[in-house]
Write a protein that holds these residues in place. Structure first.
Motif, mmCIF file in Angstrom:
data_model
loop_
_atom_site.group_PDB
_atom_site.id
_atom_site.type_symbol
_atom_site.label_atom_id
_atom_site.label_comp_id
_atom_site.label_asym_id
_atom_site.label_seq_id
_atom_site.Cartn_x
_atom_site.Cartn_y
_atom_site.Cartn_z
ATOM 1 N N PHE A 107 -19.246 -1.240 0.100
ATOM 2 C CA PHE A 107 -18.957 -2.610 0.517
ATOM 3 C C PHE A 107 -17.930 -3.251 -0.416
ATOM 4 N N VAL A 108 -17.452 -4.454 -0.017
ATOM 5 C CA VAL A 108 -16.344 -5.081 -0.740
ATOM 6 C C VAL A 108 -16.549 -5.125 -2.266
ATOM 7 N N PRO A 109 -17.703 -5.583 -2.786
ATOM 8 C CA PRO A 109 -17.829 -5.663 -4.256
ATOM 9 C C PRO A 109 -17.652 -4.302 -4.924
ATOM 10 N N MET A 130 -8.903 1.860 -10.571
ATOM 11 C CA MET A 130 -7.621 2.461 -10.149
ATOM 12 C C MET A 130 -6.463 1.763 -10.866
ATOM 13 N N LYS A 131 -6.508 0.433 -10.878
ATOM 14 C CA LYS A 131 -5.420 -0.330 -11.509
ATOM 15 C C LYS A 131 -5.335 -0.044 -13.004
ATOM 16 N N ALA A 132 -6.488 0.149 -13.636
ATOM 17 C CA ALA A 132 -6.492 0.433 -15.081
ATOM 18 C C ALA A 132 -5.794 1.775 -15.334
ATOM 19 N N ILE A 143 12.932 -6.679 -3.921
ATOM 20 C CA ILE A 143 11.784 -7.584 -4.013
ATOM 21 C C ILE A 143 10.737 -7.016 -3.046
ATOM 22 N N ILE A 144 9.487 -7.129 -3.421
ATOM 23 C CA ILE A 144 8.434 -6.598 -2.547
ATOM 24 C C ILE A 144 7.169 -7.435 -2.699
ATOM 25 N N GLY A 145 6.500 -7.671 -1.568
ATOM 26 C CA GLY A 145 5.245 -8.416 -1.629
ATOM 27 C C GLY A 145 4.328 -8.020 -0.484
ATOM 28 N N HIS A 179 -4.473 -6.915 -0.287
ATOM 29 C CA HIS A 179 -4.430 -5.520 -0.753
ATOM 30 C C HIS A 179 -3.143 -5.306 -1.555
ATOM 31 N N ASP A 180 -3.272 -4.745 -2.748
ATOM 32 C CA ASP A 180 -2.040 -4.578 -3.533
ATOM 33 C C ASP A 180 -1.913 -3.234 -4.246
ATOM 34 N N ILE A 181 -2.888 -2.366 -4.108
ATOM 35 C CA ILE A 181 -2.827 -1.104 -4.854
ATOM 36 C C ILE A 181 -1.631 -0.255 -4.386
ATOM 37 N N ASN A 227 1.660 -1.805 -5.374
ATOM 38 C CA ASN A 227 1.939 -1.635 -6.804
ATOM 39 C C ASN A 227 2.376 -0.202 -7.109
ATOM 40 N N LEU A 228 1.837 0.708 -6.366
ATOM 41 C CA LEU A 228 2.242 2.114 -6.522
ATOM 42 C C LEU A 228 3.703 2.288 -6.102
ATOM 43 N N VAL A 229 4.059 1.633 -5.010
ATOM 44 C CA VAL A 229 5.461 1.672 -4.567
ATOM 45 C C VAL A 229 6.355 1.106 -5.673
ATOM 46 N N ILE A 248 14.434 -5.616 0.700
ATOM 47 C CA ILE A 248 13.235 -6.446 0.833
ATOM 48 C C ILE A 248 12.114 -5.517 1.297
ATOM 49 N N GLY A 249 11.038 -5.442 0.524
ATOM 50 C CA GLY A 249 9.907 -4.604 0.889
ATOM 51 C C GLY A 249 8.704 -5.463 1.245
ATOM 52 N N MET A 250 7.984 -5.039 2.272
ATOM 53 C CA MET A 250 6.757 -5.756 2.643
ATOM 54 C C MET A 250 5.624 -4.767 2.842
ATOM 55 N N VAL A 283 9.232 -1.485 5.302
ATOM 56 C CA VAL A 283 7.841 -1.919 5.440
ATOM 57 C C VAL A 283 6.900 -0.727 5.254
ATOM 58 N N GLY A 284 5.685 -1.028 4.801
ATOM 59 C CA GLY A 284 4.702 0.032 4.625
ATOM 60 C C GLY A 284 3.289 -0.513 4.590
ATOM 61 N N GLY A 285 2.341 0.407 4.644
ATOM 62 C CA GLY A 285 0.929 0.034 4.670
ATOM 63 C C GLY A 285 0.214 0.908 5.680
HETATM 64 CO CO1 B1M Z 1 -9.672 -3.491 2.506
HETATM 65 N N1 B1M Z 1 -9.460 -2.762 4.282
HETATM 66 N N2 B1M Z 1 -10.393 -5.161 3.260
HETATM 67 N N3 B1M Z 1 -10.076 -3.999 0.685
HETATM 68 N N4 B1M Z 1 -9.340 -1.707 2.011
HETATM 69 C C1 B1M Z 1 -8.823 -1.462 4.395
HETATM 70 C C2 B1M Z 1 -7.303 -1.635 4.526
HETATM 71 C C3 B1M Z 1 -9.508 -0.867 5.697
HETATM 72 C C4 B1M Z 1 -8.627 0.159 6.437
HETATM 73 C C5 B1M Z 1 -10.879 -0.303 5.307
HETATM 74 C C6 B1M Z 1 -11.579 0.332 6.478
HETATM 75 O O1 B1M Z 1 -12.189 -0.349 7.259
HETATM 76 N N5 B1M Z 1 -11.493 1.629 6.580
HETATM 77 C C7 B1M Z 1 -9.774 -2.165 6.536
HETATM 78 C C8 B1M Z 1 -8.640 -2.607 7.471
HETATM 79 C C9 B1M Z 1 -8.952 -2.351 8.923
HETATM 80 C C10 B1M Z 1 -7.855 -2.822 9.794
HETATM 81 O O2 B1M Z 1 -7.232 -3.834 9.640
HETATM 82 N N6 B1M Z 1 -7.613 -2.042 10.792
HETATM 83 C C11 B1M Z 1 -10.017 -3.193 5.436
HETATM 84 C C12 B1M Z 1 -10.714 -4.404 5.609
HETATM 85 C C13 B1M Z 1 -11.336 -4.625 6.963
HETATM 86 C C14 B1M Z 1 -10.827 -5.366 4.585
HETATM 87 C C15 B1M Z 1 -11.518 -6.725 4.648
HETATM 88 C C16 B1M Z 1 -11.263 -7.540 5.921
HETATM 89 C C17 B1M Z 1 -13.023 -6.463 4.405
HETATM 90 C C18 B1M Z 1 -13.901 -7.679 4.502
HETATM 91 O O3 B1M Z 1 -13.723 -8.644 3.813
HETATM 92 N N7 B1M Z 1 -14.824 -7.575 5.403
HETATM 93 C C19 B1M Z 1 -10.929 -7.438 3.402
HETATM 94 C C20 B1M Z 1 -9.632 -8.188 3.727
HETATM 95 C C21 B1M Z 1 -9.100 -8.981 2.551
HETATM 96 C C22 B1M Z 1 -7.701 -9.501 2.813
HETATM 97 O O4 B1M Z 1 -6.723 -8.832 2.550
HETATM 98 N N8 B1M Z 1 -7.595 -10.705 3.351
HETATM 99 C C23 B1M Z 1 -10.664 -6.265 2.519
HETATM 100 C C24 B1M Z 1 -10.738 -6.306 1.133
HETATM 101 C C25 B1M Z 1 -10.520 -5.236 0.300
HETATM 102 C C26 B1M Z 1 -10.756 -5.285 -1.211
HETATM 103 C C27 B1M Z 1 -10.380 -6.620 -1.835
HETATM 104 C C28 B1M Z 1 -12.203 -5.005 -1.466
HETATM 105 C C29 B1M Z 1 -9.902 -4.051 -1.692
HETATM 106 C C30 B1M Z 1 -8.467 -4.408 -2.084
HETATM 107 C C31 B1M Z 1 -8.273 -4.442 -3.573
HETATM 108 C C32 B1M Z 1 -6.823 -4.449 -3.948
HETATM 109 O O5 B1M Z 1 -5.936 -3.965 -3.241
HETATM 110 N N9 B1M Z 1 -6.587 -5.049 -5.081
HETATM 111 C C33 B1M Z 1 -9.829 -3.219 -0.421
HETATM 112 C C34 B1M Z 1 -9.472 -1.848 -0.401
HETATM 113 C C35 B1M Z 1 -9.319 -1.180 -1.732
HETATM 114 C C36 B1M Z 1 -9.297 -1.133 0.809
HETATM 115 C C37 B1M Z 1 -9.101 0.391 1.021
HETATM 116 C C38 B1M Z 1 -10.468 1.019 0.795
HETATM 117 C C39 B1M Z 1 -8.105 1.096 0.156
HETATM 118 C C40 B1M Z 1 -6.698 0.533 0.179
HETATM 119 C C41 B1M Z 1 -5.916 1.210 -0.912
HETATM 120 O O6 B1M Z 1 -5.759 0.672 -1.991
HETATM 121 N N10 B1M Z 1 -5.495 2.462 -0.643
HETATM 122 C C42 B1M Z 1 -8.616 0.435 2.525
HETATM 123 C C43 B1M Z 1 -8.995 1.720 3.251
HETATM 124 C C44 B1M Z 1 -7.806 2.651 3.419
HETATM 125 O O7 B1M Z 1 -6.661 2.270 3.383
HETATM 126 N N11 B1M Z 1 -8.127 3.874 3.654
HETATM 127 C C45 B1M Z 1 -9.044 -0.884 3.047
HETATM 128 C C46 B1M Z 1 -4.825 3.316 -1.631
HETATM 129 C C47 B1M Z 1 -3.317 3.058 -1.576
HETATM 130 C C48 B1M Z 1 -2.634 3.970 -2.585
HETATM 131 O O8 B1M Z 1 -2.844 3.382 -0.269
HETATM 132 O O9 B1M Z 1 -2.577 0.952 0.354
HETATM 133 O O10 B1M Z 1 -2.207 2.764 2.078
HETATM 134 P P1 B1M Z 1 -2.122 2.315 0.677
HETATM 135 O O11 B1M Z 1 -0.586 2.391 0.208
HETATM 136 C C49 B1M Z 1 0.225 3.524 0.413
HETATM 137 C C50 B1M Z 1 0.995 3.503 1.744
HETATM 138 O O12 B1M Z 1 0.367 2.777 2.759
HETATM 139 C C51 B1M Z 1 2.354 2.998 1.377
HETATM 140 O O13 B1M Z 1 2.536 3.532 0.081
HETATM 141 C C52 B1M Z 1 1.321 3.416 -0.635
HETATM 142 C C53 B1M Z 1 1.282 4.445 -1.722
HETATM 143 O O14 B1M Z 1 1.519 5.749 -1.276
HETATM 144 N N12 B1M Z 1 2.622 1.561 1.304
HETATM 145 C C54 B1M Z 1 3.915 1.100 1.298
HETATM 146 C C55 B1M Z 1 1.817 0.510 1.168
HETATM 147 N N13 B1M Z 1 2.512 -0.612 1.083
HETATM 148 C C56 B1M Z 1 3.816 -0.294 1.157
HETATM 149 C C57 B1M Z 1 4.952 -1.091 1.139
HETATM 150 C C58 B1M Z 1 6.184 -0.461 1.241
HETATM 151 C C59 B1M Z 1 6.265 0.930 1.370
HETATM 152 C C60 B1M Z 1 5.140 1.731 1.408
HETATM 153 O O15 B1M Z 1 7.257 -1.275 1.204
HETATM 154 C C61 B1M Z 1 8.500 -0.741 1.184
#
Ligand code: B1M
Length: 234
Positions: free
Chosen positions: A70-72, A81-83, A104-106, A113-115, A118-120, A155-157, A188-190
């Motif tokens: 769950f979220v917590p 992970m961030k550490a 610039i990216i946000g 979500h920012d992990i 931040n990796l990018v 511009i990255g998003m 864009v990514g995500g």
């Molecule tokens: Co969130 N979350 N989350 N979450 N979370 C997901 C995204 C989710 C898929 C989990 C799931 O259900 N399986 C789901 C989204 C479902 C959907 O929309 N279809 C979800 C949900 C539902 C939620 C909440 C709504 C949960 C709730 O409150 N009930 C809530 C929303 C909050 C909000 O944003 N308003 C929420 C909250 C959270 C936490 C705060 C607990 C935490 C975020 C902490 C943080 O980031 N500081 C969290 C996390 C950690 C995740 C998962 C588990 C992991 C994301 C992550 O860090 N992945 C995630 C599940 C998943 O993705 N499998 C999930 C690791 C990271 C290295 O990969 O982010 O994909 P990723 O980035 C990759 C690429 O995508 C790409 O490169 C990166 C590195 O290779 N990339 C880019 C990303 N951004 C880019 C930008 C670019 C280029 C490439 O620009 C050029």
């Protein structure tokens, strides 16, 4: 991780498996210690990042999706992970290469979500880009302000939610309205995005991961510089 487990005594394979467990359990100090052990074993920062940290977070993501975590708990994993990433960041940026462009990216509005973003940032810095990280939950005004202030090439998003990814179009449409869309490469990514979405909203490219973001940024900037030179010599 149990208190008396000596990380140094583990094989590389067991240590990486232990890191996946520790990330799952949100054990920040253990992750930091293990990153140092792997660095001591001459692992590259990139391999530690991808094999230990990103893979560990993937496992967390699966159990979050399936309602086992769950979220917590996921927040603790994210902190751990961030550490680990904080230790690797300066090492990845240590290329000494001349700056090849500015980005610039946000994470867009409504999304915290920012992990991945931040990796990018880390990988782009490592590839010689200057990166201005706008953080999370950015309305279009933040992007516009940063564009004016930093005059980027790119511009990255980032968006991780299906509910926030449409906001990327709001940003691009605003750039179009202001007549400045074509002055920048927009990437864009995500996790929920794909190429078709990127095309539909008018981005230049979708980046599946951080490595692809680096390759795409380099390729599109080179193409852009090439066409500027061609125009100048025509
Ligand atoms: Co969130 N979350 N989350 N979450 N979370 C997901 C995204 C989710 C898929 C989990 C799931 O259900 N399986 C789901 C989204 C479902 C959907 O929309 N279809 C979800 C949900 C539902 C939620 C909440 C709504 C949960 C709730 O409150 N009930 C809530 C929303 C909050 C909000 O944003 N308003 C929420 C909250 C959270 C936490 C705060 C607990 C935490 C975020 C902490 C943080 O980031 N500081 C969290 C996390 C950690 C995740 C998962 C588990 C992991 C994301 C992550 O860090 N992945 C995630 C599940 C998943 O993705 N499998 C999930 C690791 C990271 C290295 O990969 O982010 O994909 P990723 O980035 C990759 C690429 O995508 C790409 O490169 C990166 C590195 O290779 N990339 C880019 C990303 N951004 C880019 C930008 C670019 C280029 C490439 O620009 C050029």
């Amino acid at each position: 991780m149990s208190d008396d487990l000596d990380l140094n005594s583990l094989s590389d394979e067991d240590l990486v498996a232990q890191m996946h467990d520790d990330l799952y359990d949100g054990l920040k100090e253990e992750i930091e210690a293990a990153v140092h052990v792997l660095l001591g074993r001459k692992w590259t920062p990139y391999d530690i990042l991808t094999q230990a940290l990103v893979e560990g977070m993937r496992i967390v993501g699966v159990d979050f999706r399936d309602g086992i975590l769950f979220v917590p708990e996921v927040l603790l994993s994210a902190n751990a992970m961030k550490a680990g990433m904080a230790i690797l960041r300066p090492l990845l940026a240590e290329t000494g290469a001349p700056k090849v462009g500015k980005m610039i990216i946000g994470t867009v509005k409504g999304d915290i979500h920012d992990i991945g973003k931040n990796l990018v940032c880390m990988m782009m810095e490592g590839a010689g880009f200057e990166v201005i990280n706008l953080g999370i939950n950015n309305p279009v005004e933040n992007f516009l302000k940063a564009i004016e202030e930093h005059q980027p090439d790119i511009i990255g998003m980032s968006a991780l939610l299906t509910t926030t990814m449409p906001y990327m179009k709001v940003v691009i449409d605003t750039l179009k309205e202001k007549g400045i869309r074509n002055d920048y490469v927009v990437l864009v990514g995500g996790a929920p995005l794909n190429e078709a979405f990127a095309n539909a909203i008018g981005a230049d490219a979708y980046c599946r991961d951080a490595a692809v973001a680096v390759e795409t940024a380099k390729a599109l900037l080179a193409r852009r510089q090439g066409s500027v030179q061609q125009r100048a010599t025509a």
